[in-house]
Design an enzyme around this catalytic site. Structure first.
Site, PDB file in Angstrom:
ATOM      1  N   GLU A  41       6.213   1.006  -1.804  1.00  0.00           N
ATOM      2  CA  GLU A  41       6.927   0.193  -2.784  1.00  0.00           C
ATOM      3  C   GLU A  41       8.391   0.653  -2.929  1.00  0.00           C
ATOM      4  O   GLU A  41       8.677   1.851  -2.958  1.00  0.00           O
ATOM      5  CB  GLU A  41       6.208   0.334  -4.136  1.00  0.00           C
ATOM      6  CG  GLU A  41       6.822  -0.392  -5.298  1.00  0.00           C
ATOM      7  CD  GLU A  41       6.050  -0.163  -6.590  1.00  0.00           C
ATOM      8  OE1 GLU A  41       6.353  -0.851  -7.578  1.00  0.00           O
ATOM      9  OE2 GLU A  41       5.141   0.700  -6.622  1.00  0.00           O
ATOM     10  N   LYS A 110       6.810  -8.503  -7.548  1.00  0.00           N
ATOM     11  CA  LYS A 110       5.749  -7.839  -8.306  1.00  0.00           C
ATOM     12  C   LYS A 110       5.462  -8.574  -9.616  1.00  0.00           C
ATOM     13  O   LYS A 110       6.376  -8.848 -10.403  1.00  0.00           O
ATOM     14  CB  LYS A 110       6.147  -6.386  -8.579  1.00  0.00           C
ATOM     15  CG  LYS A 110       5.045  -5.533  -9.184  1.00  0.00           C
ATOM     16  CD  LYS A 110       5.498  -4.076  -9.294  1.00  0.00           C
ATOM     17  CE  LYS A 110       4.397  -3.168  -9.799  1.00  0.00           C
ATOM     18  NZ  LYS A 110       4.830  -1.749  -9.861  1.00  0.00           N
ATOM     19  N   CYS A 143       1.581  -2.424  -5.868  1.00  0.00           N
ATOM     20  CA  CYS A 143       1.154  -1.347  -6.757  1.00  0.00           C
ATOM     21  C   CYS A 143       0.245  -1.823  -7.892  1.00  0.00           C
ATOM     22  O   CYS A 143      -0.906  -2.173  -7.683  1.00  0.00           O
ATOM     23  CB  CYS A 143       2.384  -0.606  -7.267  1.00  0.00           C
ATOM     24  SG  CYS A 143       2.027   1.032  -7.956  1.00  0.00           S
TER      25      CYS A 143
END
Length: 268
Positions: A41, A110, A143
């Protein structure tokens, strides 16, 4: 299809070093006939470079993506990697996927920003992304996203068989690597490539333990907590799994229509 996860140290803001690592890793992966390598990430410029993200973040199609696409084409190896994206006044925690010809296949922002620090810098993503490669439907998450069963299930219901997850998971949270990611893979009958950092970045230490997990919740490849590693897994092995062992939760699930229940207690 052969996939790989690169677990390594943060470039800590050194873009030249980051590009060199991508170059070297894709060269190694290509020799193993890898179709797609997943990096951590915000690898550009490094996850815990929080003060730098608003300054160095780039627009889609900028020099980072141009150079990454060129490296994928140079080595004939696909690449999925996290980076800080600017779109007008907004900054996103994003990831892009390039195929072995350097063509951009997908871009994802994200959805679940983790903690106050991320929420103060980045805007929330608001959509899923899927694409096909080598006959496999693939989705992207970043994540914290994969820790939510709802997001993984949504991808599974869209027909996704493989989820690529750049991450920056700190120490003391390895339950995600060892328990939650295998659970998400099992309950949705899919494969997940979960790629983490090792070492530390600007005072934040990572737990490593990157993993490629198949639909039986068993690692097809896994890394230790501390060392740089290139995990490689041939997904054709999944074809030999006994179908009776694969979860059918997605089709078996029964909605409960009762909206409330009464708790009866005895006065006696």
């Amino acid at each position: 299809m052969i996939v790989a996860a690169y677990q390594g140290f943060s470039p800590e803001g050194n873009i030249k070093s980051a590009l060199a690592t991508v170059d070297d890793t894709l060269a190694k992966a290509a020799k193993k006939s890898v179709e797609m390598v997943v990096f951590p990430e915000l690898y550009f410029p490094g996850y815990n470079q929080m003060k730098s993200h608003p300054v160095v973040a780039q627009k889609q199609g900028g020099s980072w993506e141009t150079k990454l696409a060129a490296l994928a084409k140079k080595h004939g190896c696909g690449l999925t990697i996290g980076w800080a994206e600017r779109d007008g006044d907004s900054i996103y925690n994003s990831a892009s996927t390039f195929d072995r010809a350097g063509t951009k296949l997908a871009h994802f922002r994200k959805i679940q920003l983790w903690g106050k620090t991320e929420q103060e810098i980045f805007e929330y993503g608001d959509s899923y992304v899927t694409f096909e490669l080598a006959g496999i439907k693939i989705g992207l998450l970043i994540c914290y996203d994969v820790e939510f069963p709802q997001h993984v299930q949504a991808l599974a219901q869209m027909g996704v068989q493989l989820v690529l997850v750049p991450t920056a998971n700190p120490v003391n949270f390895s339950i995600v690597n060892t328990t939650l990611v295998p659970a998400r893979a099992s309950e949705n009958a899919m494969t997940i490539v979960y790629t983490n950092y090792c070492g530390s970045d600007n005072g934040l230490s990572f737990c490593g333990q990157s993993t490629i997990v198949g639909p039986l919740a068993q690692p097809l490849a896994s890394a230790g907590p501390d060392d740089e590693d290139l995990l490689i897994a041939d997904l054709s092995s999944i074809n030999n799994i006994d179908a009776a062992l694969i979860s059918t939760q997605l089709t078996d699930f029964r909605k409960v229509l009762t909206k409330c229940c009464l708790l009866y207690t005895s006065d006696a």
